[in-house]
Design a protein around this motif. Structure first.
Motif, PDB file in Angstrom:
ATOM      1  N   ASP A  91       0.258   5.638  -0.277  1.00 34.55           N
ATOM      2  CA  ASP A  91       0.965   4.628  -1.062  1.00 34.55           C
ATOM      3  C   ASP A  91      -0.065   3.831  -1.861  1.00 34.55           C
ATOM      4  N   VAL A  92      -0.437   4.345  -3.014  1.00 39.86           N
ATOM      5  CA  VAL A  92      -1.510   3.734  -3.802  1.00 39.86           C
ATOM      6  C   VAL A  92      -1.155   2.311  -4.239  1.00 39.86           C
ATOM      7  N   ASP A  93       0.111   2.036  -4.490  1.00 38.59           N
ATOM      8  CA  ASP A  93       0.500   0.689  -4.910  1.00 38.59           C
ATOM      9  C   ASP A  93       0.307  -0.321  -3.781  1.00 38.59           C
ATOM     10  N   ALA A  94       0.691   0.052  -2.562  1.00 41.09           N
ATOM     11  CA  ALA A  94       0.503  -0.836  -1.414  1.00 41.09           C
ATOM     12  C   ALA A  94      -0.990  -1.007  -1.115  1.00 41.09           C
ATOM     13  N   THR A  95      -1.739   0.068  -1.219  1.00 42.67           N
ATOM     14  CA  THR A  95      -3.185  -0.014  -1.005  1.00 42.67           C
ATOM     15  C   THR A  95      -3.818  -0.946  -2.030  1.00 42.67           C
TER      16      THR A  95
END
Length: 135
Positions: A91-95
């Motif tokens: 989950d690149v956005d959460a990261t």
């Protein structure tokens, strides 16, 4: 016969800042710390992936590097043009949101790239570019 990536190397110029970033911000394990004279290597890696290691090393550790080359490396690190690594997240956005909340230097917010992946980019304390792409 299988060939895998076991270790990759990134320079660091501040051991405590490097450990803080890779351990406390990215959540990697500190696997080994080795001192030799005034130089200090730190091996880190993602939990659950013991076969994958990042060795954080002093930029001028190679005895074949000249003083001029060490200065060039130091200048390139300061500009963020010396080294980089590509990581992946489910989950690149959460990261990205987590990294941003911890005050990490942002180079690029999550973006859908023309080549088909969504990724973002940050800088570690030594100036290395850390790109993180969606798995």
């Amino acid at each position: 016969m299988a060939t895998i990536i076991h270790s990759t190397f990134l320079p660091h110029d501040d051991a405590e800042a490097a450990k803080g970033f890779y351990r406390d911000v990215l959540g990697f394990e500190i696997r080994q710390e080795v001192g030799y004279g005034d130089m200090y290597w730190i091996t880190v890696g993602p939990p659950g992936q013991a076969e994958v290691n990042i060795v954080l090393h002093p930029p001028g550790a190679d005895p074949g590097i000249t003083d001029d080359e060490r200065r060039t490396i130091t200048e390139m690190m300061a500009k963020g043009t010396y080294a980089s690594i590509m990581l992946a997240s489910d989950d690149v956005d959460a990261t990205f949101a987590q990294l941003e909340s911890k005050g990490v230097e942002i180079l690029q917010e999550p973006t859908d790239q023309d080549w088909g992946k969504r990724d973002c980019a940050v800088r570690d304390p030594a100036g290395n570019t850390i790109r993180i792409q969606q798995q």
